[in-house]
Design a protein around this motif. Structure first.
Motif, mmCIF file in Angstrom:
data_model
loop_
_atom_site.group_PDB
_atom_site.id
_atom_site.type_symbol
_atom_site.label_atom_id
_atom_site.label_comp_id
_atom_site.label_asym_id
_atom_site.label_seq_id
_atom_site.Cartn_x
_atom_site.Cartn_y
_atom_site.Cartn_z
ATOM 1 N N GLU A 69 2.204 1.785 -3.561
ATOM 2 C CA GLU A 69 1.026 2.473 -4.460
ATOM 3 C C GLU A 69 0.910 3.884 -4.099
ATOM 4 O O GLU A 69 0.557 4.707 -5.088
ATOM 5 N N LEU A 70 0.800 4.248 -2.680
ATOM 6 C CA LEU A 70 0.486 5.630 -2.496
ATOM 7 C C LEU A 70 1.804 6.491 -2.969
ATOM 8 O O LEU A 70 1.613 7.665 -3.478
ATOM 9 N N THR A 71 3.200 5.773 -2.891
ATOM 10 C CA THR A 71 4.047 6.741 -3.309
ATOM 11 C C THR A 71 4.099 6.997 -4.882
ATOM 12 O O THR A 71 4.298 8.008 -5.371
ATOM 13 N N PHE A 113 0.936 -1.217 -0.085
ATOM 14 C CA PHE A 113 0.077 -0.006 -0.008
ATOM 15 C C PHE A 113 0.884 1.396 -0.033
ATOM 16 O O PHE A 113 0.588 2.354 -0.490
ATOM 17 N N MET A 114 1.935 1.124 0.609
ATOM 18 C CA MET A 114 2.916 2.290 0.678
ATOM 19 C C MET A 114 3.755 2.591 -0.560
ATOM 20 O O MET A 114 3.761 3.581 -1.180
ATOM 21 N N GLY A 150 1.516 6.895 -6.847
ATOM 22 C CA GLY A 150 0.489 7.527 -7.125
ATOM 23 C C GLY A 150 0.801 8.885 -6.870
ATOM 24 O O GLY A 150 0.354 10.243 -7.709
ATOM 25 N N ALA A 151 1.121 9.523 -5.951
ATOM 26 C CA ALA A 151 1.791 10.884 -5.396
ATOM 27 C C ALA A 151 2.685 11.396 -6.570
ATOM 28 O O ALA A 151 2.579 12.477 -6.812
#
Length: 383
Positions: free
Chosen positions: A363-365, A360-361, A367-368
């Motif tokens: 994907e967050l990275t 999840f981290m 995406g950002a």
């Protein structure tokens, strides 16, 4: 050409070069950071070879996606098309018993056909590419689930696996390096000669050779590092070949210039005599062909075809293009930038995986970073 026009052209060239150097600088920082954090593992020949393998599939798709984006369109279905093409190749090879050539033709053929269908719906029926390919994202995923009955299809053919897992001999790598260096020097002499013939420069051969030293050193270093492990991976050679073809098309063909014209101002392109519709179909078909090639590499590397293969690959390809400087509004972008963007995305994946960063981290990275890249692009356009 007026002085104002020349100044604008020079400014665009300088801006493009600055963007390329900025991306290269960002890549170096990312590599050094992960090398430090992983205790010296990231920049080892073995990991760099794996990194290039990870880049190959996304990079090949990104070259075609770049050309679609330049034309002012987008394709959200390439991940599903990759799964369908790879699954069809496995079915033809394993379940139906046909040979390797038929499996390869089937994978690339179905991907090209899908590209023609989606391009025609966009060009001739005026359905937005976003909607057409969003529908394709769902439809083609459903198609491979139906063909495979939602089961993973193993592949036993070793020749097929070599497409995604094979390496060339170190000596062959150095031969390719020599050919690449000779090509770089040839184009350096050609640029100097063209400058002198057309009166756009003094035709200084020494200056052109000096400018060629960086790519020559990059070629030598690349082959040295790859040979320090096993050799140059076959998927990486395919990526380099695709990138060269994409570079030639976008920079040296009428079709490539038409794509930039259509993306920059579709109405002006149409009024100047460009067949917008036919060229849009062509670029979608070209992306389909590259997606078929990427599907073969992906399936061969994994050694099986799963119905969920290629999920989110479209987002990786789009992110690579945007990070590489392409504008989602169309009319701007380079093949070099798209490939560099794919390498940056793969480096983030590889480095975070080595650091055991949770999914999840990651994907967050990613995406950002994508949102940041688009935001910077919009700010640049306003400026």
């Amino acid at each position: 050409m007026s002085e104002t026009t020349e100044e604008k052209k020079g400014f665009k060239i300088e801006t493009s070069a600055l963007r390329a150097y900025t991306m290269l600088g960002a890549l170096v920082i990312i590599w050094l950071f992960f090398h430090w954090q992983t205790g010296g593992i990231f920049l080892t020949p073995r990991n760099l070879s794996n990194l290039m393998l990870q880049t190959s599939v996304t990079g090949i798709i990104a070259v075609g996606m770049l050309m679609v984006i330049v034309s002012g369109n987008i394709d959200l279905s390439v991940g599903s098309v990759l799964g369908l093409a790879g699954g069809l190749a496995a079915i033809v090879l394993t379940n139906w018993g046909y040979g390797l050539p038929v499996a390869i033709l089937a994978a690339i053929g179905v991907a090209v056909l899908i590209g023609i269908i989606q391009g025609s719906l966009t060009a001739y029926f005026n359905i937005p590419a976003f909607i057409v390919t969003l529908g394709g994202l769902l439809a083609w995923r459903g198609a491979i689930k139906g063909l495979s009955q939602s089961e993973t299809i193993p592949i036993a053919d070793d020749t097929f696996k070599q497409i995604g897992q094979g390496y060339i001999e170190p000596m062959a790598g150095w031969i390719l390096a020599a050919v690449a260096i000779l090509a770089i020097l040839y184009f350096a002499f050609r640029r100097a000669k063209a400058e002198k013939e057309y009166g756009i420069g003094d035709g200084n051969v020494s200056r052109e050779i000096i400018k060629s030293l960086l790519p020559i050193c990059a070629v030598i270093l690349f082959i040295y590092v790859m040979n320090s492990y096993v050799g140059v991976p076959i998927p990486v050679l395919i990526l380099l070949a695709v990138a060269l073809v994409g570079f030639f098309i976008t920079n040296n063909t009428t079709f490539g210039r038409y794509l930039y014209a259509i993306g920059g101002n579709a109405d002006a392109a149409r009024l100047s005599g460009i067949n917008n519709r036919a060229n849009i179909v062509k670029v979608f078909a070209f992306l389909g062909a590259l997606t078929g090639i990427a599907a073969l590499i992906f399936t061969a590397r994994v050694g099986s075809a799963a119905p969920d293969a290629g999920v989110l690959k479209e987002l990786d390809a789009i992110a690579a293009c945007v990070i590489g400087g392409a504008s989602l509004m169309g009319g701007r972008g380079t093949v070099f930038g798209a490939c560099l963007g794919a390498l940056i995305m793969a480096s983030l994946d590889n480095g975070m995986s080595l650091l055991n960063v949770r999914d999840f981290m990651q994907e967050l990275t990613k995406g950002a970073i994508l949102v940041l890249a688009v935001g910077l692009d919009m700010i640049g356009r306003k400026s």
